[in-house]
Design a protein around this motif. Structure first.
Motif, PDB file in Angstrom:
ATOM      1  N   GLU A 191      16.134  -6.208   6.614  1.00 12.97           N
ATOM      2  CA  GLU A 191      16.723  -6.761   5.305  1.00 12.97           C
ATOM      3  C   GLU A 191      15.575  -6.798   4.410  1.00 12.97           C
ATOM      4  OE1 GLU A 191      18.143 -10.530   5.539  1.00 12.97           O
ATOM      5  OE2 GLU A 191      19.084 -10.845   3.697  1.00 12.97           O
ATOM      6  N   LYS A 192      14.199  -7.268   5.003  1.00 15.39           N
ATOM      7  CA  LYS A 192      13.307  -7.349   4.068  1.00 15.39           C
ATOM      8  C   LYS A 192      12.633  -6.058   3.567  1.00 15.39           C
ATOM      9  CE  LYS A 192       8.644  -9.498   4.826  1.00 15.39           C
ATOM     10  NZ  LYS A 192       8.311  -8.668   3.960  1.00 15.39           N
ATOM     11  N   ILE A 210      15.032  -5.360   0.693  1.00 10.63           N
ATOM     12  CA  ILE A 210      14.660  -6.152  -0.503  1.00 10.63           C
ATOM     13  C   ILE A 210      13.289  -5.690  -1.175  1.00 10.63           C
ATOM     14  CG2 ILE A 210      14.076  -8.452  -1.345  1.00 10.63           C
ATOM     15  CD1 ILE A 210      16.203  -9.606   0.739  1.00 10.63           C
ATOM     16  N   SER A 218      13.821  -2.697  -3.479  1.00  7.32           N
ATOM     17  CA  SER A 218      14.479  -2.761  -4.577  1.00  7.32           C
ATOM     18  C   SER A 218      13.312  -2.783  -5.931  1.00  7.32           C
ATOM     19  CB  SER A 218      15.302  -4.404  -4.862  1.00  7.32           C
ATOM     20  OG  SER A 218      16.203  -4.193  -4.116  1.00  7.32           O
ATOM     21  N   GLY A 261      23.191 -10.537  -4.807  1.00  5.11           N
ATOM     22  CA  GLY A 261      21.935 -10.397  -4.344  1.00  5.11           C
ATOM     23  C   GLY A 261      21.845  -8.813  -4.191  1.00  5.11           C
ATOM     24  N   ARG A 300      21.140  -5.880  -6.554  1.00  2.00           N
ATOM     25  CA  ARG A 300      19.590  -5.448  -7.138  1.00  2.00           C
ATOM     26  C   ARG A 300      19.100  -4.360  -6.375  1.00  2.00           C
ATOM     27  NH1 ARG A 300      18.318 -11.179  -5.613  1.00  2.00           N
ATOM     28  NH2 ARG A 300      18.961 -12.369  -7.489  1.00  2.00           N
TER      29      ARG A 300
END
Ligand code: AMP
Length: 507
Positions: free
Chosen positions: A260-261, A264, A267, A335, A338
């Motif tokens: 997940e990191k 993110i 992005s 979220g 993004r």
């Protein structure tokens, strides 16, 4: 039960008078969020956020139930680790379920916990506005089904708040955008959260907001991108090392968090390093996970998820009978919206290569995504109490609603995309002689072009007077959706007057 060929659509569409009330009556907007909640109201024709007692614009949706007092908000969140057995967070995820929270020997339903949050929010609003507040527009995710909506209404009722409208969150964001623009707009709202995709097409023309189409899926969200990354990482790791991380629970858990990191990070960065030292220890020594992942890799491995998102967007247009060119403004919320590839995908759908022009739709970033939903709730509150004059709002249903017939087939009574409030009646009859009762099994079809996805909303039995041949009784079944999008189903044997009028939550 069998459907007769007599259908009777009693009324459909909105009545403007539903939205009028005394301007003196204060109605607030509430964004009852999973993590945080926000309050808004209208002042001088514009929505404002109501700060809480600490001056903060958001209030954590966390409740701590001590023996002698109920603590809600930041204080509840701050002591959550110390008092974890007394604290409930994220209750929104359990709304409409049978889950119970046992605290100090008492069992609390999710709506009771949510009721504590609403009571606290009401106090904040009353303190700030200096007067009683007993009406609200509350936002809910567009994917909330009838059970989840009913639970939200019960939570409000426990607090003495009359809900004037349960407003879908993406629709609220579009209200905020439409009002901030001032002029007419044709909006596409993409709300891509952790596990859901909501698509809304909304028109704002001559001061009338009209939801034109809704679509999406409760099975697509940020997590699908995480899973695609996990598969990619596992495959690359397996190519170098025979150890299967999938079978190592702790290693796999770490991978989930890091994937997940990575998503993110990508992005904002073109490439990122994934490093999990000592992810596992084998007889041959420790194993480390160490690899570079580029946005290009990520985009490639996300292709199937992106294609699914594209399919849902196109399907929403087709069900609404609109072409992508209809859109002049795009609002991205949630979220996972993004992710740059999601924005690019939306561009691609709206302006296929070759048809791009500078005047085409652009992603609008000029609404504060954290407050857009609450502000939209405030705007509708202002419309309802007359503080925002001359503006109207029309909403539509997201799913087909109907009943199951004697052959197990779905009879659609209120089709998806119907304007509400609405009330539709149909006549049914018995299938055998002397049939003593009929079963009314209420179903929702969340399916789309791709197929059906039936959800049982409940069932009830209606006694039918015996002594009649099959096909003789006339049984009226009425589906009514009120302003909140809540369904009430009633059935009546028209020949005997025997009837039942039951709302879904009672079933
Ligand atoms: P929401 O339900 O709107 O809070 O969205 C949660 C989802 O958004 C999760 O899957 C997050 O991993 C994802 N998310 C949050 N921030 C970003 C970001 N900057 N880029 C990509 N995904 C994000």
């Amino acid at each position: 039960m069998k459907k007769s060929n007599q259908d009777n659509k009693r009324s459909a569409g909105n009545s403007k008078s539903e939205f009028r009330s005394s301007p003196a009556k204060r109605i607030i907007g509430i964004d009852l969020g999973t993590t945080n909640s926000l309050l808004s109201f209208v002042k001088n024709g514009a929505p404002r956020i109501i700060p809480n007692e600490r001056g903060s614009r958001t209030t954590p949706s966390v409740v701590c139930l001590k023996k002698d007092k109920v603590i809600v908000g930041e204080m509840a969140r701050n002591q959550a680790v110390l008092n974890s057995e007394l604290t409930v967070a994220n209750v929104k995820l359990d709304m409409g379920t049978d889950r119970r929270f046992t605290i100090n020997g008492r069992h609390y339903a999710p709506e009771e916990i949510s009721g504590f949050i609403l009571a606290h929010l009401r106090e904040i609003a009353e303190e700030y506005l200096g007067g009683e507040v007993d009406e609200a527009v509350i936002t809910v995710p567009a994917y909330f089904d009838d059970n989840q909506r009913q639970a939200t209404l019960r939570a409000a009722a426990m607090t003495g708040i009359q809900v004037r409208k349960l407003l879908n969150e993406p629709t609220a964001a579009a209200l905020t955008y439409g009002m901030s623009q001032g002029g007419n707009s044709h909006m596409l709202v993409i709300d891509l959260g952790g596990g859901t995709l909501d698509i809304t097409l909304m028109a704002y023309e001559d001061k009338v907001f009209r939801v034109m189409g809704v679509g999406g899926s409760t099975a697509i969200g940020g997590i699908n991108f995480d899973n695609a990354l996990i598969e990619h990482i596992l495959a690359r790791f397996a190519a170098d090392c025979p150890y299967d991380l999938r079978n190592d629970r702790i290693a796999y858990q770490q991978l989930v968090i890091h994937a997940e990191k990575v998503k993110i990070d990508l992005s904002s960065a073109a490439s990122t390093a994934l490093m999990i030292p000592y992810i596992a220890v084998t007889d041959d020594g420790p194993l480390h996970l160490n690899m570079e992942i580029s946005r290009t890799d990520f985009n490639d491995l996300s292709r199937p998820v992106l294609e699914e998102i594209k399919r849902h967007i196109l399907e929403t247009f087709s069900q609404a009978g609109l072409a992508p060119e209809w859109v002049d403004s795009v609002i991205m919320v949630g979220g996972a919206s993004r992710i740059p590839a999601v924005g690019e995908l939306v561009d691609e759908v709206l302006c296929p290569a070759g048809a791009r022009s500078d005047s085409g739709p652009r992603l609008k970033k000029n609404i504060n995504p954290d407050e857009a939903v609450a502000r939209g709730a405030g705007i509708l509150a202002g419309v309802l109490n007359g503080e925002i004059a001359g503006v109207e709002f029309h909403d539509i249903t997201a799913h087909n609603l109907g009943i199951e017939d004697d052959k197990g087939d779905f009879i659609n009574i209120i089709p998806a995309a119907s304007s509400y409030p609405t009330e539709v009646s149909r006549l049914f009859t018995t299938v055998v002689d002397n049939q003593p009762e009929v079963i009314i099994h209420i179903m929702q079809d969340r399916g789309s072009e791709g197929g059906h996805d039936f959800v049982s909303l409940g069932r009830f039995h209606l006694t039918v007077n015996n002594g009649r041949q099959k096909g003789e009784p006339n049984i009226d079944v009425t589906f009514a959706i009120d302003l909140n999008g809540v369904l009430t189903v009633s059935a009546m044997d028209l020949d005997t007057g025997e009837g039942k009028d039951i709302s879904i939550s009672d079933l």
